[in-house]
Scaffold this motif. Structure first.
Motif, PDB file in Angstrom:
ATOM      1  N   ARG A 150     -34.887  30.446  46.233  1.00  0.00           N
ATOM      2  CA  ARG A 150     -36.185  30.900  45.715  1.00  0.00           C
ATOM      3  C   ARG A 150     -36.034  31.471  44.307  1.00  0.00           C
ATOM      4  O   ARG A 150     -36.879  31.243  43.441  1.00  0.00           O
ATOM      5  CB  ARG A 150     -36.788  31.940  46.649  1.00  0.00           C
ATOM      6  CG  ARG A 150     -38.169  32.389  46.193  1.00  0.00           C
ATOM      7  CD  ARG A 150     -38.865  33.267  47.192  1.00  0.00           C
ATOM      8  NE  ARG A 150     -39.161  32.591  48.439  1.00  0.00           N
ATOM      9  CZ  ARG A 150     -40.113  32.986  49.287  1.00  0.00           C
ATOM     10  NH1 ARG A 150     -40.872  34.029  48.999  1.00  0.00           N
ATOM     11  NH2 ARG A 150     -40.311  32.336  50.411  1.00  0.00           N
ATOM     12  N   LEU A 151     -34.968  32.211  44.071  1.00  0.00           N
ATOM     13  CA  LEU A 151     -34.730  32.760  42.734  1.00  0.00           C
ATOM     14  C   LEU A 151     -34.585  31.645  41.706  1.00  0.00           C
ATOM     15  O   LEU A 151     -35.165  31.707  40.603  1.00  0.00           O
ATOM     16  CB  LEU A 151     -33.471  33.634  42.748  1.00  0.00           C
ATOM     17  CG  LEU A 151     -33.038  34.216  41.404  1.00  0.00           C
ATOM     18  CD1 LEU A 151     -34.052  35.227  40.904  1.00  0.00           C
ATOM     19  CD2 LEU A 151     -31.673  34.869  41.531  1.00  0.00           C
ATOM     20  N   LEU A 152     -33.837  30.608  42.050  1.00  0.00           N
ATOM     21  CA  LEU A 152     -33.655  29.486  41.140  1.00  0.00           C
ATOM     22  C   LEU A 152     -34.969  28.753  40.904  1.00  0.00           C
ATOM     23  O   LEU A 152     -35.299  28.397  39.761  1.00  0.00           O
ATOM     24  CB  LEU A 152     -32.611  28.519  41.718  1.00  0.00           C
ATOM     25  CG  LEU A 152     -31.178  29.038  41.791  1.00  0.00           C
ATOM     26  CD1 LEU A 152     -30.347  28.173  42.715  1.00  0.00           C
ATOM     27  CD2 LEU A 152     -30.550  29.095  40.405  1.00  0.00           C
ATOM     28  N   ALA A 153     -35.725  28.548  41.981  1.00  0.00           N
ATOM     29  CA  ALA A 153     -37.012  27.862  41.842  1.00  0.00           C
ATOM     30  C   ALA A 153     -37.957  28.654  40.951  1.00  0.00           C
ATOM     31  O   ALA A 153     -38.670  28.091  40.110  1.00  0.00           O
ATOM     32  CB  ALA A 153     -37.628  27.638  43.220  1.00  0.00           C
TER      33      ALA A 153
ATOM     34  N   GLN B 105     -36.468  19.233  38.994  1.00  0.00           N
ATOM     35  CA  GLN B 105     -37.417  18.124  38.890  1.00  0.00           C
ATOM     36  C   GLN B 105     -38.588  18.321  39.849  1.00  0.00           C
ATOM     37  O   GLN B 105     -39.759  18.078  39.498  1.00  0.00           O
ATOM     38  CB  GLN B 105     -36.691  16.801  39.169  1.00  0.00           C
ATOM     39  CG  GLN B 105     -37.572  15.554  39.041  1.00  0.00           C
ATOM     40  CD  GLN B 105     -38.334  15.225  40.322  1.00  0.00           C
ATOM     41  OE1 GLN B 105     -37.858  15.498  41.416  1.00  0.00           O
ATOM     42  NE2 GLN B 105     -39.514  14.638  40.166  1.00  0.00           N
ATOM     43  N   VAL B 106     -38.299  18.762  41.064  1.00  0.00           N
ATOM     44  CA  VAL B 106     -39.351  18.962  42.054  1.00  0.00           C
ATOM     45  C   VAL B 106     -40.322  20.052  41.601  1.00  0.00           C
ATOM     46  O   VAL B 106     -41.550  19.903  41.705  1.00  0.00           O
ATOM     47  CB  VAL B 106     -38.738  19.313  43.425  1.00  0.00           C
ATOM     48  CG1 VAL B 106     -39.804  19.845  44.382  1.00  0.00           C
ATOM     49  CG2 VAL B 106     -38.063  18.089  44.034  1.00  0.00           C
ATOM     50  N   ILE B 107     -39.784  21.150  41.077  1.00  0.00           N
ATOM     51  CA  ILE B 107     -40.642  22.244  40.612  1.00  0.00           C
ATOM     52  C   ILE B 107     -41.512  21.784  39.444  1.00  0.00           C
ATOM     53  O   ILE B 107     -42.730  22.033  39.425  1.00  0.00           O
ATOM     54  CB  ILE B 107     -39.790  23.457  40.209  1.00  0.00           C
ATOM     55  CG1 ILE B 107     -39.090  24.071  41.434  1.00  0.00           C
ATOM     56  CG2 ILE B 107     -40.642  24.505  39.505  1.00  0.00           C
ATOM     57  CD1 ILE B 107     -40.039  24.605  42.485  1.00  0.00           C
ATOM     58  N   ARG B 108     -40.928  21.085  38.488  1.00  0.00           N
ATOM     59  CA  ARG B 108     -41.713  20.646  37.330  1.00  0.00           C
ATOM     60  C   ARG B 108     -42.810  19.656  37.748  1.00  0.00           C
ATOM     61  O   ARG B 108     -43.964  19.787  37.359  1.00  0.00           O
ATOM     62  CB  ARG B 108     -40.802  20.022  36.273  1.00  0.00           C
ATOM     63  CG  ARG B 108     -41.591  19.401  35.111  1.00  0.00           C
ATOM     64  CD  ARG B 108     -40.732  18.926  33.978  1.00  0.00           C
ATOM     65  NE  ARG B 108     -40.344  20.033  33.125  1.00  0.00           N
ATOM     66  CZ  ARG B 108     -39.127  20.574  33.081  1.00  0.00           C
ATOM     67  NH1 ARG B 108     -38.176  20.072  33.854  1.00  0.00           N
ATOM     68  NH2 ARG B 108     -38.858  21.583  32.287  1.00  0.00           N
ATOM     69  N   GLN B 109     -42.440  18.658  38.546  1.00  0.00           N
ATOM     70  CA  GLN B 109     -43.418  17.654  38.947  1.00  0.00           C
ATOM     71  C   GLN B 109     -44.534  18.273  39.774  1.00  0.00           C
ATOM     72  O   GLN B 109     -45.711  17.944  39.594  1.00  0.00           O
ATOM     73  CB  GLN B 109     -42.741  16.531  39.740  1.00  0.00           C
ATOM     74  CG  GLN B 109     -43.705  15.423  40.162  1.00  0.00           C
ATOM     75  CD  GLN B 109     -42.983  14.186  40.678  1.00  0.00           C
ATOM     76  OE1 GLN B 109     -41.840  13.945  40.325  1.00  0.00           O
ATOM     77  NE2 GLN B 109     -43.662  13.416  41.510  1.00  0.00           N
ATOM     78  N   SER B 110     -44.190  19.195  40.674  1.00  0.00           N
ATOM     79  CA  SER B 110     -45.205  19.832  41.517  1.00  0.00           C
ATOM     80  C   SER B 110     -46.165  20.665  40.674  1.00  0.00           C
ATOM     81  O   SER B 110     -47.379  20.660  40.909  1.00  0.00           O
ATOM     82  CB  SER B 110     -44.527  20.717  42.567  1.00  0.00           C
ATOM     83  OG  SER B 110     -43.652  19.965  43.378  1.00  0.00           O
ATOM     84  N   ALA B 111     -45.604  21.409  39.695  1.00  0.00           N
ATOM     85  CA  ALA B 111     -46.447  22.251  38.845  1.00  0.00           C
ATOM     86  C   ALA B 111     -47.395  21.402  38.008  1.00  0.00           C
ATOM     87  O   ALA B 111     -48.590  21.717  37.878  1.00  0.00           O
ATOM     88  CB  ALA B 111     -45.578  23.130  37.958  1.00  0.00           C
ATOM     89  N   TYR B 112     -46.882  20.332  37.438  1.00  0.00           N
ATOM     90  CA  TYR B 112     -47.733  19.454  36.639  1.00  0.00           C
ATOM     91  C   TYR B 112     -48.800  18.784  37.512  1.00  0.00           C
ATOM     92  O   TYR B 112     -49.949  18.611  37.097  1.00  0.00           O
ATOM     93  CB  TYR B 112     -46.882  18.391  35.935  1.00  0.00           C
ATOM     94  CG  TYR B 112     -46.361  18.851  34.599  1.00  0.00           C
ATOM     95  CD1 TYR B 112     -46.926  18.410  33.412  1.00  0.00           C
ATOM     96  CD2 TYR B 112     -45.297  19.750  34.525  1.00  0.00           C
ATOM     97  CE1 TYR B 112     -46.441  18.840  32.181  1.00  0.00           C
ATOM     98  CE2 TYR B 112     -44.807  20.181  33.307  1.00  0.00           C
ATOM     99  CZ  TYR B 112     -45.376  19.728  32.127  1.00  0.00           C
ATOM    100  OH  TYR B 112     -44.913  20.169  30.922  1.00  0.00           O
ATOM    101  N   GLN B 113     -48.422  18.408  38.713  1.00  0.00           N
ATOM    102  CA  GLN B 113     -49.382  17.794  39.635  1.00  0.00           C
ATOM    103  C   GLN B 113     -50.513  18.771  39.946  1.00  0.00           C
ATOM    104  O   GLN B 113     -51.695  18.423  39.918  1.00  0.00           O
ATOM    105  CB  GLN B 113     -48.668  17.391  40.938  1.00  0.00           C
ATOM    106  CG  GLN B 113     -49.576  16.933  42.056  1.00  0.00           C
ATOM    107  CD  GLN B 113     -50.120  15.534  41.866  1.00  0.00           C
ATOM    108  OE1 GLN B 113     -49.566  14.770  41.075  1.00  0.00           O
ATOM    109  NE2 GLN B 113     -51.195  15.204  42.566  1.00  0.00           N
TER     110      GLN B 113
END
Length: 625
Positions: free
Chosen positions: A494-497, A536-544
């Motif tokens: 969670r800290l990294l995310a 990659q998952v965090i960036r794509q989810s945020a942009y989505q």
């Protein structure tokens, strides 16, 4: 009933107490008791929680000494209210009839001269025996009391032993004083142990915030710790910041709200000066009773305003003890000349660890990274060792300085060392042994001072057994081995995310939340791509979420598919074509914009004309009017 004594028959301390009792207007024949409600009693007990927790063994031992006798042990708070008692009937029943019981107030203003009230008034141990009590109903008692102090000298309450006046013994006061002193020692030990735990928690919080400016303040709003990055942003040396009030740099009303808030959550503060475009996220460090021990302020710096401290070492985000141990060992051995072998799955951060070692080594030369798996086999040696002009067809006319020479005085990071061809392994071993390189086409050895760090995700022992990797080179590279655990084994996902999310927030210029369901999904995934996949998952989810759905929080529907099938021989992995992906993105944008094409174009980041042109490719997507 014992007769009332004359004042000249009383000890001097009790003479003063009797005079105070008369001044208070206490009626010795008819006491007006003050009693707490159950809720008020519970509140006062809660305030003395630390004392009872720390001193339980002392109080239990004291009670054991008077058990099954006409004596009882009592503890009052600093306002004279009895909050705890230990005793046995029938004496406790008789004591209750004069309200020598929990919830009753025994200050002198209520009960006149008595051991608890007089010890509070005088802040000294005291014995009150028989008719020395001011109120007649209490003269069947003999009482011995001593103040209870905190390790800082604050009066917490009174320890009292009361019993039948016929059993009075002057040595009992010494027993009570000894027990009170033992309580103070236990409190000191308890506080020291608790502060150690809290400081460790604070250190953990600091470790998690190494990539940002960080300020720690106490509950009075005074700065207790500050790192170099934060001191630079505050415009003062670190030592000049310690002990200063937070209001020197932040709005006093915001600081007051932060310090008095009972909500243990994060808040955002803005500095009062305008030439520092950093926002500060405040988060409390709580003790075991959920009370604020420290407040940490972590500065979020805009992506275009890096600080000097944002080096490879300070940019690390580490909250997992296993990873922290690896980095701590790496930093400790960094100044040594040992050759390091870093092992770990792809995406675990081997390159970041190598850079951390270089930054902490004190070496003045450059950090040069080489991916051994990305260099054609025929060019590995020329890339590492260089060549003279005209050494081979296609060579540069002025020759080429290899990576070893480029890293002279610094660090050479050989990533994917397991992919190095056998012939090059021989040459590399020679350079490591001799500390010299010879360019291709030359016979002149060139001394080099290079710290070599190699990394691989492969099983080198198996490669050695199969003859694909030289055993002597393997052991030469492995003077010290560091192993990074995969993300699925780390405790700081969670800290990294959140760290990756902060970067995306800077890109998008807006704060983004994450739903609890998303955290659950992320924590259950096995992350074969490790940190790279998480980023990659965090960036794509945020942009989505932000650009397609137009919201400021990530929900499960924003996550890309996380279930990965194990590859099977001959099985084709399905994927979307570019056209399919474009069609899907346009459809989601139109849906989010509720058919407003101008808004959909804005969400997609394209012009309205461009969107109309693309809709000609997908006419079924155009909303009907």
């Amino acid at each position: 009933m014992q007769t009332e004594p004359k004042l000249n028959e009383l000890p001097p301390m009790l003479v003063s107490s009797w005079k105070r009792s008369r001044k208070w207007g206490v009626d010795p024949k008819r006491v007006q008791d003050e009693l707490l409600t159950d809720g008020e009693l519970e509140d006062r007990r809660e305030r003395m929680h630390d004392l009872f927790q720390a001193c339980a063994p002392v109080l239990e031992t004291l009670y054991t000494q008077v058990r099954h006798s006409a004596f009882m042990v009592l503890v009052s708070d600093r306002d004279g209210y009895i909050v705890a008692k230990w005793g046995d009937p029938p004496f406790t029943e008789r004591a209750s009839r004069v309200r020598l019981d929990v919830g009753a107030n025994w200050e002198e203003r209520v009960k006149g001269t008595n051991a608890i009230g007089t010890a509070l008034a005088e802040s000294k141990p005291i014995t009150v025996w028989g008719n020395q009590h001011y109120c007649e109903e209490n003269r069947f008692l003999t009482c011995y009391a001593a103040p209870l102090y905190s390790p800082t000298g604050e009066l917490l309450g009174i320890l009292d032993v009361s019993g039948d006046a016929r059993l009075h013994h002057p040595h009992t006061l010494g027993m009570v004083i000894t027990a009170a002193q033992a309580c103070q020692a236990r409190l000191l030990l308890h506080q020291a142990r608790r502060e150690l735990v809290l400081h460790l928690r604070e250190a953990d919080a600091m470790m998690e915030s190494l990539s940002h400016p960080m300020i720690a303040v106490d509950t009075e709003g005074l700065i207790t710790r500050v790192n170099q990055s934060a001191a630079r942003w505050l415009g003062h040396a670190m030592e000049d910041c310690i002990g200063q009030p937070l209001t020197r740099w932040f709005d006093p009303d915001e600081v007051k709200a932060l310090l008095t808030s009972s909500v243990h959550d994060v808040s955002v503060l803005k500095p009062i000066f305008t030439d520092r475009d950093v926002s500060w996220v405040a988060k409390p460090i709580l003790d075991d009773r959920k009370r604020t021990f420290r407040i940490h302020l972590v500065g979020r710096i805009p992506v275009n305003r890096p600080t000097v401290e944002q080096t490879a070492v300070s940019n690390l985000v580490i909250g997992c003890p296993k990873v922290r141990e690896v980095f701590e060992l790496a930093i400790r051995i960094a100044p040594s000349p040992l050759t390091l072998l870093i092992r770990g799955e792809t995406g675990t951060g081997k390159d970041r660890l190598a850079r951390a070692v270089h930054e902490a080594s004190g070496r003045k030369g450059a950090f040069v990274a080489v991916n051994c798996g990305a260099i054609p086999e025929t060019l590995v040696e020329s890339e590492l060792f260089g060549y003279e002009k005209g050494a081979f067809t296609g060579a540069r006319k002025d020759g080429y300085k290899g990576k070893f020479e480029a890293a002279d005085g610094g660090t050479l990071f050989l990533d994917e060392i397991g992919d190095m061809p056998p012939a090059s392994q021989v040459a590399l071993l020679r350079v490591l042994e001799e500390k010299k390189v010879t360019r291709i086409g030359s016979h002149r050895p060139i001394p080099v001072d290079v710290r070599v760090i190699a990394a691989t995700h492969q099983n080198l022992e198996q490669a050695v057994a199969e003859g694909r990797f030289r055993a002597d080179l393997f052991y030469r590279l492995r003077e010290m081995e560091l192993v990074l655990p995969p993300l699925r084994e780390r405790t700081d996902l969670r800290l990294l995310a959140e760290h990756f999310l902060e970067k995306v927030e800077q890109e998008l210029g807006r704060a983004i939340g994450v739903s609890a369901e998303v955290w659950s999904i992320l924590e259950q995934h096995d992350w074969p791509g490790n940190l790279r996949e998480l980023r990659q998952v965090i960036r794509q989810s945020a942009y989505q979420a932000c650009l397609i759905r137009g919201v400021d929080w990530i929900s499960p529907q924003d996550l890309p598919p996380l279930k990965r099938e194990k590859p099977e021989t001959g099985k084709t992995v399905p994927f979307l074509s570019i056209d399919d992906a474009e069609e899907q993105a346009i459809a989601q944008a139109i849906q989010a914009a509720r058919g407003n094409l101008s808004e959909a174009a804005r969400l997609l980041g394209i012009g309205r004309t461009t969107l109309y042109r693309k809709l000609r490719k997908y006419p079924h997507l155009k909303p009907t009017c």
